[in-house]
Design a protein around this motif. Structure first.
Motif: not given
Length: 227
Positions: A160-161, A164, A168
């Motif tokens: 997810l990081t 994400g 971002a």
């Protein structure tokens, strides 16, 4: 051979034997199919390379994260001991990631020449495409390293990081201020402009290298406390 070079070769060999390389390879093929399902119009080769570089960032990040995650934690500690210094193991991991990602980037550059472009583009287009994919590889390595298991042990949090972080960066790069983050959207926009190599590339490369160097510096510092 030097310990770092030997360890780099060992990491690449372990990554290939684990078949984890299949995942980013399939991702790269998916991007190639999307971009080149129909022939690129004459004069649009460099913009298509810009789109490719932007879309392949998570693929290179995926390859980096997978390579750095290949070794179990105990094996990684053994590698640190065998290398003699923790910094050598970190350097070997980043070098191995760069080599694997570079191999994928070469495919992204060569495949359109065979199946995507109506005619062989000129030297300026090829150099521009190469530069864009180098920036993409750097960004992917930085993102993949910061989301790898030595930094984020939980697999779900790591994935997810990584995704994400990419989203971002995309959203931030929509801002008119290019130095705010890695300017991925600006890569795509500038690739369609005249004199890309001389006018737009130097500034975009400077900003990209700065943020990637900062991210990799953070990764190296964090690895001092997360061997």
């Amino acid at each position: 051979m030097r310990p770092t070079a030997l360890l780099t070769r060992f990491k690449i060999s372990a990554y290939l034997r684990s078949h984890r390389v299949v995942q980013p390879f399939v991702g790269l093929l998916a991007v190639m199919i999307i971009l080149y399902s129909s022939r690129v119009a004459l004069g649009q080769e460099l913009p298509s390379y810009g789109d490719s570089a932007a879309l392949l960032v998570p693929v290179f990040a995926w390859a980096t994260r997978g390579l750095l995650d290949t070794e179990p934690d105990v094996q990684r500690l053994i590698s640190v001991t065998a290398a003699g210094r923790p910094g050598r193991e970190v350097a070997a991991g980043l070098a191995a990631s760069a080599l694997v990602s570079a191999g994928l980037a070469v495919l992204a550059l060569v495949l359109p020449l065979a199946i995507g472009f109506r005619a062989l583009p000129g030297t300026a287009v090829l150099l521009g495409g190469l530069a864009l994919h180098v920036l993409s590889v750097l960004t992917g390595i930085a993102l993949g390293a910061l989301s790898s298991r030595p930094i984020l042990p939980d697999a779900a949090t790591s994935a997810l990081t990584m995704l994400g972080g990419y989203v971002a960066v995309l959203l931030l790069s929509l801002a008119p201020v290019t130095w705010l983050t890695v300017p991925i959207i600006s890569w795509m926009r500038a690739a369609g402009q005249d004199a890309f190599l001389s006018r737009s590339l130097p500034g975009l490369a400077t900003v990209t290298v700065f943020w990637c160097a900062l991210a990799l510096f953070a990764y190296i510092r964090l690895r001092r406390t997360r061997p």
